[in-house]
Design a protein around this motif. Structure first.
Motif, mmCIF file in Angstrom:
data_model
loop_
_atom_site.group_PDB
_atom_site.id
_atom_site.type_symbol
_atom_site.label_atom_id
_atom_site.label_comp_id
_atom_site.label_asym_id
_atom_site.label_seq_id
_atom_site.Cartn_x
_atom_site.Cartn_y
_atom_site.Cartn_z
ATOM 1 N N ILE A 189 9.407 2.898 1.371
ATOM 2 C CA ILE A 189 10.316 1.817 1.678
ATOM 3 C C ILE A 189 11.116 1.484 0.674
ATOM 4 O O ILE A 189 12.367 1.313 0.598
ATOM 5 N N GLY A 190 10.580 1.348 -0.676
ATOM 6 C CA GLY A 190 11.341 1.436 -1.877
ATOM 7 C C GLY A 190 12.515 2.231 -2.019
ATOM 8 O O GLY A 190 13.652 2.183 -2.298
ATOM 9 N N GLN A 191 12.306 3.670 -1.627
ATOM 10 C CA GLN A 191 13.191 4.574 -1.647
ATOM 11 C C GLN A 191 14.243 4.224 -0.726
ATOM 12 O O GLN A 191 15.546 4.403 -1.025
ATOM 13 N N GLU A 193 10.155 -1.770 -9.500
ATOM 14 C CA GLU A 193 10.846 -2.766 -9.277
ATOM 15 C C GLU A 193 11.046 -3.327 -7.964
ATOM 16 O O GLU A 193 11.216 -4.407 -7.526
ATOM 17 N N PHE A 194 10.706 -2.321 -6.993
ATOM 18 C CA PHE A 194 10.436 -2.714 -5.514
ATOM 19 C C PHE A 194 9.440 -3.624 -5.274
ATOM 20 O O PHE A 194 9.557 -4.715 -4.446
ATOM 21 N N VAL A 195 8.197 -3.336 -5.979
ATOM 22 C CA VAL A 195 7.119 -4.219 -5.684
ATOM 23 C C VAL A 195 7.517 -5.592 -6.298
ATOM 24 O O VAL A 195 7.199 -6.723 -5.563
ATOM 25 N N LYS A 196 8.136 -5.558 -7.268
ATOM 26 C CA LYS A 196 8.463 -7.063 -7.975
ATOM 27 C C LYS A 196 9.449 -7.916 -7.332
ATOM 28 O O LYS A 196 9.296 -9.040 -7.065
ATOM 29 N N LEU A 229 5.086 -6.759 2.421
ATOM 30 C CA LEU A 229 6.485 -6.830 2.590
ATOM 31 C C LEU A 229 6.919 -8.135 2.458
ATOM 32 O O LEU A 229 6.489 -8.829 3.412
ATOM 33 N N LYS A 230 7.866 -8.704 2.151
ATOM 34 C CA LYS A 230 8.288 -10.167 2.238
ATOM 35 C C LYS A 230 9.111 -10.144 3.437
ATOM 36 O O LYS A 230 9.976 -9.119 3.770
ATOM 37 N N ARG A 231 8.571 -11.172 4.362
ATOM 38 C CA ARG A 231 9.288 -11.168 5.619
ATOM 39 C C ARG A 231 10.586 -11.886 5.599
ATOM 40 O O ARG A 231 11.764 -11.928 6.409
ATOM 41 N N LYS A 232 10.690 -12.803 4.581
ATOM 42 C CA LYS A 232 11.750 -13.546 4.140
ATOM 43 C C LYS A 232 12.089 -13.490 2.633
ATOM 44 O O LYS A 232 11.005 -13.259 2.083
ATOM 45 N N THR A 233 13.372 -13.478 2.222
ATOM 46 C CA THR A 233 13.253 -13.227 0.718
ATOM 47 C C THR A 233 12.776 -14.131 -0.260
ATOM 48 O O THR A 233 12.207 -13.839 -1.173
ATOM 49 N N ASP A 234 12.502 -15.579 0.465
ATOM 50 C CA ASP A 234 11.826 -16.484 -0.488
ATOM 51 C C ASP A 234 10.504 -16.651 0.032
ATOM 52 O O ASP A 234 9.931 -17.891 -0.356
ATOM 53 N N GLU A 235 9.822 -16.015 0.630
ATOM 54 C CA GLU A 235 8.470 -15.937 1.270
ATOM 55 C C GLU A 235 7.592 -16.453 -0.159
ATOM 56 O O GLU A 235 7.539 -15.496 -1.194
ATOM 57 N N THR A 236 6.599 -17.084 -0.107
ATOM 58 C CA THR A 236 5.240 -17.365 -0.918
ATOM 59 C C THR A 236 4.036 -17.058 -0.407
ATOM 60 O O THR A 236 3.799 -16.879 1.031
ATOM 61 N N GLU A 237 3.072 -17.118 -1.196
ATOM 62 C CA GLU A 237 1.665 -17.022 -0.726
ATOM 63 C C GLU A 237 1.456 -17.909 0.209
ATOM 64 O O GLU A 237 0.375 -17.566 1.112
#
Length: 234
Positions: free
Chosen positions: A87-89, A98-101, A126-134
């Motif tokens: 997915i990162g690639q 960097e993808f993980v971060k 994987l974040k389902r929204k860009t600002d997803e939190t725990e």
């Protein structure tokens, strides 16, 4: 999921789809006379619910693209180490780190086990929204990669777990050999479940899923060994 959450999901589902009353009651746990019918397909043991009184199995088929609830009401997207690379690639990251971060979230949750206990899972998801939190982990969120036609914006490099739906899977050590098991997820979100007197209509589906499910479990096991997550049993 709690009974309240499943009830709410069913109510939403029934606004757009006809749900068999028997299946409605089954999903809500109102059926106690249920047999676990085990069927071995290649390297996977599928556990299919059978209702003795009705003499029918509970089976499944997909209604995509008319339905994409599995993407629109997603709980979490745990990633394997293979997912992290692929997915990162696909998203043009030069480094997996960097993808993980930037694109993932580490979260811990309780996962019920077939024995009635639970396991504590820590996943890189994987974040389902860009600002997803725990705090969002396990809640219904529409995946940010879902497009207007019900397709996936990162297909075919989408997370391996997406290919498993509607199955929940686990692996057990049986006499030194990994035996993979699979059963349906009954969350109240999917209109694809139906009743049938025979398994014939689903044999091809089970055959296709068996390789996907087995490969995913092997990748998940390797992911834990690679240090991308952890598992503890209680």
């Amino acid at each position: 999921m709690s009974q309240k959450e499943i009830q709410e999901s069913l109510e939403l589902l029934e606004k757009d789809w006809d749900v068999d009353p028997i299946l409605h009651d089954f999903v809500l746990g109102k059926y106690t006379d249920v047999t676990d019918f085990s069927l071995i397909v290649k390297d996977v043991v599928f556990h299919i619910p059978y209702l003795p009184k009705e003499k029918k199995y509970i089976l499944w088929k997909c209604y995509w693209p008319d339905c994409h609830n599995c993407c629109d009401r997603q709980g979490r997207l745990p990633l394997t180490s293979d997912d992290l690379i692929q997915i990162g690639q696909g998203m043009k990251y030069q480094k997996t780190s960097e993808f993980v971060k930037q694109e993932t979230l580490v979260a811990t949750h309780d996962e019920p086990t077939p024995s009635g206990g639970f396991s504590v899972m820590t996943n890189v998801s994987l974040k389902r929204k860009t600002d997803e939190t725990e705090a969002d982990d396990g809640t219904h969120i529409s995946c940010r990669f879902l497009n207007g036609e019900g397709g996936c914006g990162i297909h075919p490099t989408r997370p391996g777990v997406c290919y498993l739906y509607p199955f929940s899977t686990w692996a057990q050590n049986e006499k030194g050999r990994a035996r993979v098991h699979a059963t349906f997820q009954f969350t109240g979100d999917c209109p694809g479940f139906y009743l049938s007197e025979s398994l014939d209509s689903m044999k091809e589906v089970l055959d296709d899923y068996s390789k996907t499910i087995y490969d995913y479990n092997m990748k998940s096991s390797r992911t834990l060994k690679d240090g991308f997550g952890s598992l503890s049993m209680s």
